[in-house]
Design a protein around this motif. Structure first.
Motif, PDB file in Angstrom:
ATOM      1  N   VAL A 177       0.830  -1.204   0.000  1.00 59.99           N
ATOM      2  CA  VAL A 177       0.000   0.000   0.000  1.00 59.99           C
ATOM      3  C   VAL A 177       0.868   1.259   0.000  1.00 59.99           C
ATOM      4  CG1 VAL A 177      -1.820   1.303   1.148  1.00 59.99           C
ATOM      5  CG2 VAL A 177      -1.851  -1.206   1.209  1.00 59.99           C
ATOM      6  N   GLY A 178       1.540   1.530   1.116  1.00 59.97           N
ATOM      7  CA  GLY A 178       2.295   2.770   1.232  1.00 59.97           C
ATOM      8  C   GLY A 178       2.835   2.972   2.629  1.00 59.97           C
ATOM      9  N   VAL A 179       2.411   4.048   3.255  1.00 60.27           N
ATOM     10  CA  VAL A 179       2.926   4.420   4.572  1.00 60.27           C
ATOM     11  C   VAL A 179       1.763   4.726   5.511  1.00 60.27           C
ATOM     12  CG1 VAL A 179       4.348   6.068   5.856  1.00 60.27           C
ATOM     13  CG2 VAL A 179       5.026   5.397   3.538  1.00 60.27           C
ATOM     14  N   ARG A 180       1.836   4.146   6.702  1.00 62.76           N
ATOM     15  CA  ARG A 180       0.821   4.426   7.725  1.00 62.76           C
ATOM     16  C   ARG A 180       1.427   5.390   8.741  1.00 62.76           C
ATOM     17  NH1 ARG A 180      -3.860   2.302   9.234  1.00 62.76           N
ATOM     18  NH2 ARG A 180      -3.632   0.526   7.804  1.00 62.76           N
ATOM     19  N   VAL A 181       0.707   6.477   9.012  1.00 64.00           N
ATOM     20  CA  VAL A 181       1.182   7.510   9.929  1.00 64.00           C
ATOM     21  C   VAL A 181       0.174   7.667  11.060  1.00 64.00           C
ATOM     22  CG1 VAL A 181       1.915   9.911  10.183  1.00 64.00           C
ATOM     23  CG2 VAL A 181       2.296   8.721   8.012  1.00 64.00           C
ATOM     24  N   GLU A 182       0.648   7.531  12.292  1.00 68.12           N
ATOM     25  CA  GLU A 182      -0.221   7.682  13.466  1.00 68.12           C
ATOM     26  C   GLU A 182       0.404   8.681  14.427  1.00 68.12           C
ATOM     27  OE1 GLU A 182      -0.824   3.823  15.097  1.00 68.12           O
ATOM     28  OE2 GLU A 182      -2.073   3.122  13.421  1.00 68.12           O
ATOM     29  N   VAL A 183      -0.394   9.664  14.802  1.00 67.92           N
ATOM     30  CA  VAL A 183       0.040  10.696  15.747  1.00 67.92           C
ATOM     31  C   VAL A 183      -0.849  10.615  16.971  1.00 67.92           C
ATOM     32  CG1 VAL A 183       0.328  13.172  16.136  1.00 67.92           C
ATOM     33  CG2 VAL A 183       0.800  12.211  13.879  1.00 67.92           C
ATOM     34  N   SER A 184      -0.230  10.654  18.139  1.00 67.67           N
ATOM     35  CA  SER A 184      -1.015  10.647  19.380  1.00 67.67           C
ATOM     36  C   SER A 184      -0.322  11.527  20.406  1.00 67.67           C
ATOM     37  CB  SER A 184      -1.173   9.216  19.923  1.00 67.67           C
ATOM     38  OG  SER A 184       0.082   8.643  20.225  1.00 67.67           O
ATOM     39  N   GLY A 185      -1.128  12.127  21.288  1.00 64.46           N
ATOM     40  CA  GLY A 185      -0.569  12.934  22.366  1.00 64.46           C
ATOM     41  C   GLY A 185      -0.143  14.326  21.963  1.00 64.46           C
ATOM     42  N   LEU A 186      -0.578  14.805  20.797  1.00 66.60           N
ATOM     43  CA  LEU A 186      -0.232  16.157  20.375  1.00 66.60           C
ATOM     44  C   LEU A 186      -1.008  17.181  21.197  1.00 66.60           C
ATOM     45  CD1 LEU A 186       0.905  18.326  18.414  1.00 66.60           C
ATOM     46  CD2 LEU A 186      -1.025  17.793  16.893  1.00 66.60           C
ATOM     47  N   SER A 187      -0.301  18.189  21.698  1.00 66.81           N
ATOM     48  CA  SER A 187      -0.932  19.278  22.453  1.00 66.81           C
ATOM     49  C   SER A 187      -0.511  20.612  21.853  1.00 66.81           C
ATOM     50  CB  SER A 187      -0.541  19.230  23.928  1.00 66.81           C
ATOM     51  OG  SER A 187      -0.980  18.019  24.520  1.00 66.81           O
ATOM     52  N   ILE A 188      -1.475  21.526  21.737  1.00 70.23           N
ATOM     53  CA  ILE A 188      -1.215  22.835  21.141  1.00 70.23           C
ATOM     54  C   ILE A 188      -1.890  23.911  21.983  1.00 70.23           C
ATOM     55  CG2 ILE A 188      -1.458  24.283  19.084  1.00 70.23           C
ATOM     56  CD1 ILE A 188      -1.717  21.767  17.427  1.00 70.23           C
ATOM     57  N   ALA A 189      -1.166  24.985  22.260  1.00 72.81           N
ATOM     58  CA  ALA A 189      -1.715  26.123  22.988  1.00 72.81           C
ATOM     59  C   ALA A 189      -1.797  27.322  22.052  1.00 72.81           C
ATOM     60  CB  ALA A 189      -0.856  26.453  24.204  1.00 72.81           C
ATOM     61  N   ILE A 190      -2.965  28.002  22.022  1.00 68.94           N
ATOM     62  CA  ILE A 190      -3.226  29.106  21.104  1.00 68.94           C
ATOM     63  C   ILE A 190      -3.814  30.274  21.888  1.00 68.94           C
ATOM     64  CG2 ILE A 190      -4.541  29.845  19.072  1.00 68.94           C
ATOM     65  CD1 ILE A 190      -4.634  26.896  18.220  1.00 68.94           C
ATOM     66  N   THR A 191      -3.405  31.472  21.535  1.00 70.79           N
ATOM     67  CA  THR A 191      -4.019  32.673  22.093  1.00 70.79           C
ATOM     68  C   THR A 191      -4.613  33.486  20.955  1.00 70.79           C
ATOM     69  OG1 THR A 191      -1.967  33.956  21.948  1.00 70.79           O
ATOM     70  CG2 THR A 191      -2.371  32.752  23.993  1.00 70.79           C
ATOM     71  N   GLY A 192      -5.569  34.368  21.300  1.00 74.08           N
ATOM     72  CA  GLY A 192      -6.177  35.192  20.263  1.00 74.08           C
ATOM     73  C   GLY A 192      -7.228  36.134  20.843  1.00 74.08           C
ATOM     74  N   HIS A 193      -8.012  36.733  19.961  1.00 77.30           N
ATOM     75  CA  HIS A 193      -9.084  37.649  20.348  1.00 77.30           C
ATOM     76  C   HIS A 193     -10.434  37.064  19.934  1.00 77.30           C
ATOM     77  CE1 HIS A 193      -5.588  40.292  20.553  1.00 77.30           C
ATOM     78  NE2 HIS A 193      -6.317  41.168  21.223  1.00 77.30           N
ATOM     79  N   TRP A 194     -11.449  37.344  20.744  1.00 76.54           N
ATOM     80  CA  TRP A 194     -12.783  36.872  20.408  1.00 76.54           C
ATOM     81  C   TRP A 194     -13.764  38.036  20.372  1.00 76.54           C
ATOM     82  CZ3 TRP A 194     -16.866  37.609  23.788  1.00 76.54           C
ATOM     83  CH2 TRP A 194     -16.521  37.954  25.098  1.00 76.54           C
ATOM     84  N   ARG A 195     -14.771  37.879  19.545  1.00 78.30           N
ATOM     85  CA  ARG A 195     -15.886  38.828  19.500  1.00 78.30           C
ATOM     86  C   ARG A 195     -17.179  38.025  19.375  1.00 78.30           C
ATOM     87  NH1 ARG A 195     -16.590  41.386  15.120  1.00 78.30           N
ATOM     88  NH2 ARG A 195     -15.073  40.267  13.819  1.00 78.30           N
ATOM     89  N   THR A 196     -18.241  38.526  20.019  1.00 74.69           N
ATOM     90  CA  THR A 196     -19.565  37.915  19.884  1.00 74.69           C
ATOM     91  C   THR A 196     -20.595  39.021  19.666  1.00 74.69           C
ATOM     92  OG1 THR A 196     -19.944  37.981  22.288  1.00 74.69           O
ATOM     93  CG2 THR A 196     -19.014  35.941  21.372  1.00 74.69           C
ATOM     94  N   TRP A 197     -21.676  38.655  19.034  1.00 72.96           N
ATOM     95  CA  TRP A 197     -22.815  39.565  18.931  1.00 72.96           C
ATOM     96  C   TRP A 197     -24.104  38.739  18.901  1.00 72.96           C
ATOM     97  CZ3 TRP A 197     -19.024  38.778  15.379  1.00 72.96           C
ATOM     98  CH2 TRP A 197     -19.371  38.280  14.123  1.00 72.96           C
ATOM     99  N   PHE A 198     -24.998  39.213  19.712  1.00 70.47           N
ATOM    100  CA  PHE A 198     -26.313  38.565  19.869  1.00 70.47           C
ATOM    101  C   PHE A 198     -27.355  39.671  19.682  1.00 70.47           C
ATOM    102  CE2 PHE A 198     -29.818  36.993  22.646  1.00 70.47           C
ATOM    103  CZ  PHE A 198     -30.085  35.814  21.972  1.00 70.47           C
ATOM    104  N   GLY A 199     -27.896  39.720  18.452  1.00 72.02           N
ATOM    105  CA  GLY A 199     -28.744  40.854  18.131  1.00 72.02           C
ATOM    106  C   GLY A 199     -27.903  42.109  18.091  1.00 72.02           C
TER     107      GLY A 199
END
Length: 474
Positions: free
Chosen positions: A88-110
């Motif tokens: 077939v080819g190549v089997r790739v398995e990833v486990s235990g990956l952790s990522i931390a992200i920061t950013g800005h949020w906006r919401t609007w309700f009506g």
């Protein structure tokens, strides 16, 4: 990136035997995994994350949201599992990956709007994919994603700022919603990248330019053979003239390269492939030279003038006294390379046109046929090809003459003396200095071993990748 390294040594498909074979072992695949993992972690830290907009139902209506100015601040990527999948080819398995992200949020309700900053952490991200390797209609390597699944173990999101009455409900529901949203996009994103890689492979030039007059064709002769412990690729391995490409007038022969698991890569270069090189040199007019007296070593007893040659061909000195000579030497046919266990031989047939020089006029004298054979051995030391060469035989015969017939044995004996005394020592000195081992852009051989086997050269080696001036070596 993984497949690009596999294919650096990877036009129409041909039923002929390959001239070049390459195999990558599990050790080589592990090295690729290590290099790619380091690069992926570096690239994730500088990845540009597009803004995300959407809406979440909180029971009393939809809260619209937007996440922007996102940056990856931390990545923990354990070594993935990368294995060959037989047939077939190549089997790739990833486990235990952790990522931390920061950013800005906006919401609007009506008409109610809110916003602030957030911190997002993805824990235990895992994915499993199976990549299929094959060959397309133009003899390029093809790659496709057969299966893919991904999931996120846990997501933690903290909002800062905001005071809307609906915010608490939104904060409670949004992480679960975002987890599902990201999970849905992991495999499509992977498949998109695989498609880009396949498109690039489909347009990859499989003709390697050796010099302005010659190319080396590295198209596949059949689909890659994937086994549990390695992947093997058969490549055409034929040299062609850049200006007038044509198939060599001799057939390719099958050879069996037995990969070695303790080296990352195994290469086999057939004598057929080497002989296509000499054939192109012949057809391109590269195997010819005009020899004058100034090119003869001062201590050599035979000079290129009619007086000196007259000692071996008496009528020459009488018919054309005290004239300089020039020898026009060219290959009569392509030199033949033959590879046996632990040694090689090189047979060359050349024609020699002899001329006397009367001012600027060349006077044709005679034509000789010269057949020479050498043998020797090769190895690799300090990343250079080194070896020794021995003289086997030389045969000289008269083809035609403007000065009457003459015996060539005395001239043959002088040539044998010249080959043994001057040519062989000069060639061996060059071989002992070594010829730099051909490499690939960004990739170098590490502790390579060269063996001459029946019908082909075998090279077994580890490799290292050069990345921005830094060597990455296993």
């Amino acid at each position: 990136m993984l497949l690009l390294l596999l294919l650096l040594l990877g036009p129409q498909p041909s039923g002929a035997h390959p001239g070049l074979k390459m195999a990558m072992s599990s050790k080589g695949l592990d090295y690729v995994r290590n290099v790619v993992t380091d690069r992926v972690q570096e690239e994730l830290l500088t990845a540009v994350i597009p803004d995300i907009e959407g809406k979440v139902c909180i029971g009393i209506g939809n809260v619209h949201y937007a996440l922007s100015q996102m940056e990856v601040v931390k990545v923990d990527l354990p070594q993935p599992s990368v294995k060959f999948e037989e047939n077939v080819g190549v089997r790739v398995e990833v486990s235990g990956l952790s990522i931390a992200i920061t950013g800005h949020w906006r919401t609007w309700f009506g008409f109610i709007k809110d916003g602030g900053t957030f911190e997002l952490a993805l824990f235990d991200v895992s994915s499993a994919s199976l990549l299929q390797l094959g060959m397309d209609s133009q003899a390029h390597v093809s790659v496709g994603c057969l299966t893919c699944n991904a999931q996120i173990g846990r997501i933690d999101m903290r909002f800062h700022g905001g005071a809307s009455f609906f915010l608490q409900t939104f904060v409670k529901l949004f992480p679960g919603y975002l987890k599902g949203l990201i999970e849905e996009h992991i495999c499509p994103l992977l498949e998109k990248q695989i498609k880009k890689l396949e498109d690039m492979l489909a347009t990859m030039n499989v003709n390697l330019h050796v010099d302005p007059s010659m190319i080396f064709n590295l198209s596949l002769t059949n689909a890659p053979l994937v086994q549990s412990s390695n992947m093997e690729m058969d490549l055409k391995g034929v040299f062609y003239s850049e200006q007038h490409p044509s198939e060599p007038p001799f057939p390719s022969q099958d050879f069996q390269l037995v990969p070695k698991a303790d080296y990352m890569i195994s290469l086999g270069i057939s004598q057929f492939s080497l002989n296509t090189y000499t054939y192109v040199c012949l057809t391109a007019g590269l195997l010819q030279i005009n020899i004058t007296d100034k090119m003869i070593p001062p201590v050599f007893p035979l000079r290129l003038n009619t007086s000196s040659f007259g000692k071996l061909i008496p009528q020459l000195a009488k018919m054309f006294p005290d004239m300089l000579m020039v020898l026009q030497v060219f290959a009569a046919e392509a030199p033949a390379v033959s590879l046996q266990m632990d040694s090689f031989s090189f047979l060359m047939s050349t024609a020699i046109n002899a001329y006397a020089i009367n001012n600027t006029i060349l006077i044709p004298l005679f034509t000789l046929n010269l057949t020479t054979q050498f043998s020797g051995n090769l190895s690799i030391a300090n990343e250079k090809v080194v070896g020794t060469l021995e003289f086997d035989k030389l045969k000289l015969s008269l083809v035609s003459s403007k000065i009457g017939t003459f015996q060539t044995l005395a001239l043959e004996n002088v040539m044998v003396q010249g080959v043994k005394t001057f040519l062989i020592p000069a060639l061996n000195a060059k071989l002992q200095r070594g010829i730099p081992l051909p490499g690939m852009k960004g990739v170098a051989f590490v502790q390579p071993v060269l063996q001459i086997q029946q019908g082909f050269l075998a090279v077994f080696s580890d490799v290292k990748m050069r990345d921005s001036g830094t060597d990455r070596e296993l």
